[in-house]
Write a protein that holds these residues in place. Structure first.
Motif, PDB file in Angstrom:
ATOM      1  N   GLY A 111       0.769  -1.244   0.000  1.00 13.63           N
ATOM      2  CA  GLY A 111       0.000   0.000   0.000  1.00 13.63           C
ATOM      3  C   GLY A 111       0.791   1.279   0.000  1.00 13.63           C
ATOM      4  N   SER A 112       2.085   1.199   0.243  1.00 13.79           N
ATOM      5  CA  SER A 112       2.870   2.431   0.372  1.00 13.79           C
ATOM      6  C   SER A 112       3.039   3.170  -0.946  1.00 13.79           C
ATOM      7  CB  SER A 112       4.248   2.113   0.964  1.00 13.79           C
ATOM      8  OG  SER A 112       4.988   1.269   0.099  1.00 13.79           O
ATOM      9  N   LEU A 113       3.002   2.432  -2.056  1.00 13.80           N
ATOM     10  CA  LEU A 113       3.161   3.044  -3.378  1.00 13.80           C
ATOM     11  C   LEU A 113       1.840   3.160  -4.134  1.00 13.80           C
ATOM     12  CD1 LEU A 113       6.428   1.218  -4.529  1.00 13.80           C
ATOM     13  CD2 LEU A 113       6.210   3.471  -3.465  1.00 13.80           C
ATOM     14  N   ALA A 114       0.755   2.750  -3.495  1.00 14.68           N
ATOM     15  CA  ALA A 114      -0.572   2.832  -4.127  1.00 14.68           C
ATOM     16  C   ALA A 114      -1.128   4.241  -3.957  1.00 14.68           C
ATOM     17  CB  ALA A 114      -1.505   1.801  -3.513  1.00 14.68           C
ATOM     18  N   THR A 115      -0.406   5.204  -4.496  1.00 18.59           N
ATOM     19  CA  THR A 115      -0.785   6.613  -4.406  1.00 18.59           C
ATOM     20  C   THR A 115      -2.075   6.850  -5.168  1.00 18.59           C
ATOM     21  OG1 THR A 115       0.487   7.149  -6.381  1.00 18.59           O
ATOM     22  CG2 THR A 115       1.645   7.274  -4.261  1.00 18.59           C
ATOM     23  N   PRO A 116      -2.778   7.935  -4.895  1.00 19.70           N
ATOM     24  CA  PRO A 116      -4.000   8.215  -5.653  1.00 19.70           C
ATOM     25  C   PRO A 116      -3.804   8.158  -7.157  1.00 19.70           C
ATOM     26  CG  PRO A 116      -3.875   9.665  -3.764  1.00 19.70           C
ATOM     27  CD  PRO A 116      -2.579   8.897  -3.782  1.00 19.70           C
ATOM     28  N   GLU A 117      -2.705   8.710  -7.646  1.00 22.11           N
ATOM     29  CA  GLU A 117      -2.453   8.708  -9.086  1.00 22.11           C
ATOM     30  C   GLU A 117      -2.311   7.291  -9.628  1.00 22.11           C
ATOM     31  OE1 GLU A 117       0.734  10.516 -12.364  1.00 22.11           O
ATOM     32  OE2 GLU A 117       1.158  10.657 -10.213  1.00 22.11           O
TER      33      GLU A 117
END
Length: 338
Positions: A111-117
């Motif tokens: 989840g750390s890189l699952a940014t909104p973008e």
């Protein structure tokens, strides 16, 4: 089917599948888009892996996706030993699976890189469910378990995914799993407090020697409530895992490729699934004679010498069964004396 039911099914008695030539799996199909990971969870063998970091060839992956679909598979997940959001092409992979006809496409992420973008692109591509592996429900313990202080970022990304579902009208599922160790097994209530309103389901798993690569879990991390002596495994009879090199593995956590049964760059998925190497391993499971394989440690909770099924595809690692990495982290955190 709920996530809890899916998790339980992996350990359920499914003797109707136990044969040398079981039906080709309808689900339980994982593709390792990359074996790179930006976290170093204390219970995960990735922290001591020496296998070369790589990513799957796009053409091979599309070919394997089509082969599996033609053989009857309808569900696929894009993850295994690595973090899927490290791969920019992830939205394309999801869309390709949906275009082929897969009815359930999913992934697990820290989840750390699952940014909104990034998350928006993947969700818009047709993802059916996303699962965040969050292995502690508060920041300090999270940093100790994950090896990275990303707790606040993960929570914010989860909040976006939750709000975007309502905003977009998309119908994807949101899950949280927690791998419980002796240091977090009493924190279940905290999970509900922090994540209860952001997810459809929270599922807990007690830490175990996944794939046989982490025997030190038995002595250093195992939950006090866990008295399991034998771990049933259905993977050789009902699961497909394709590594980033394009190999067919028995285990989705095959960090050093010790459980490779076929090279899909050379043979078809059908021939790999019904090949002699896979049949030999299935027979070993049917006879409960797993000595010499890495599976023995996982199934029987033991530490015995193990050799790869196909040495030409495995990575040599003298420390793969060493407890040094976990022990040093426990000492540094003050949980263990030198």
């Amino acid at each position: 089917m709920t996530l809890e039911e899916r998790v339980r099914l992996k350990k359920a008695d499914r003797s109707e599948l136990y044969s040398l030539e079981p039906p080709f799996p309808y689900s339980n199909f994982l593709i390792e888009v990359s074996n790179a990971c930006n976290h170093a969870c204390i219970f995960c063998a990735h922290q001591k892996m020496k296998r070369k970091i790589g990513r799957i060839d796009e053409g091979l992956m599309y070919d394997v996706l089509q082969q599996a679909y033609d053989l009857g598979t309808r569900e696929v997940g894009f993850y295994a030993t690595g973090e899927p959001f490290l791969i920019n092409e992830l939205p394309q992979y999801v869309k390709k699976a949906k275009d082929i006809g897969y009815t359930y496409v999913y992934l697990t992420s820290n989840g750390s890189l699952a940014t909104p973008e990034k998350a928006k692109k993947v969700l818009d591509s047709g993802l059916d469910s996303i699962k965040f592996s969050i292995n502690a429900p508060e920041r300090e313990m999270y940093a100790f378990i994950h090896g990275k202080d990303d707790f606040d970022t993960v929570v914010e990304n989860l909040k976006f995914i939750h709000s975007y579902r309502k905003e977009s009208g998309l119908n994807y599922k949101i899950f949280v799993t927690g791998i419980l160790t002796k240091y977090t097994e009493k924190m279940k209530d905290k999970y509900q407090e922090v994540f209860g309103g952001l997810t459809d389901e929270i599922v807990f798993k007690t830490v175990y020697n996944q794939g046989g690569y982490m025997p030190e879990i038995e002595t250093l991390l195992k939950c006090e409530c866990d008295d399991e002596q034998y771990r049933r495994c259905n993977l050789p009879f009902d699961a497909i895992c394709v590594t980033c090199e394009g190999y067919l593995s028995v285990e989705n956590a095959d960090f050093e490729n010790m459980l490779i049964v076929a090279d899909l760059n050379k043979v078809s998925l059908h021939d790999g699934w019904y090949g002699e190497k896979m049949k030999q391993l299935r027979q070993a499971f049917l006879d409960d004679k797993l000595e010499g394989t890495i599976c023995d440690g996982c199934v029987h909770h033991c530490l015995k010498p193990a050799k790869p099924l196909m040495p030409e595809y495995a990575t040599e690692n003298d420390e793969i069964f060493s407890d040094r990495f976990v022990r040093e982290r426990l000492i540094k955190a003050g949980y263990l004396k030198e």
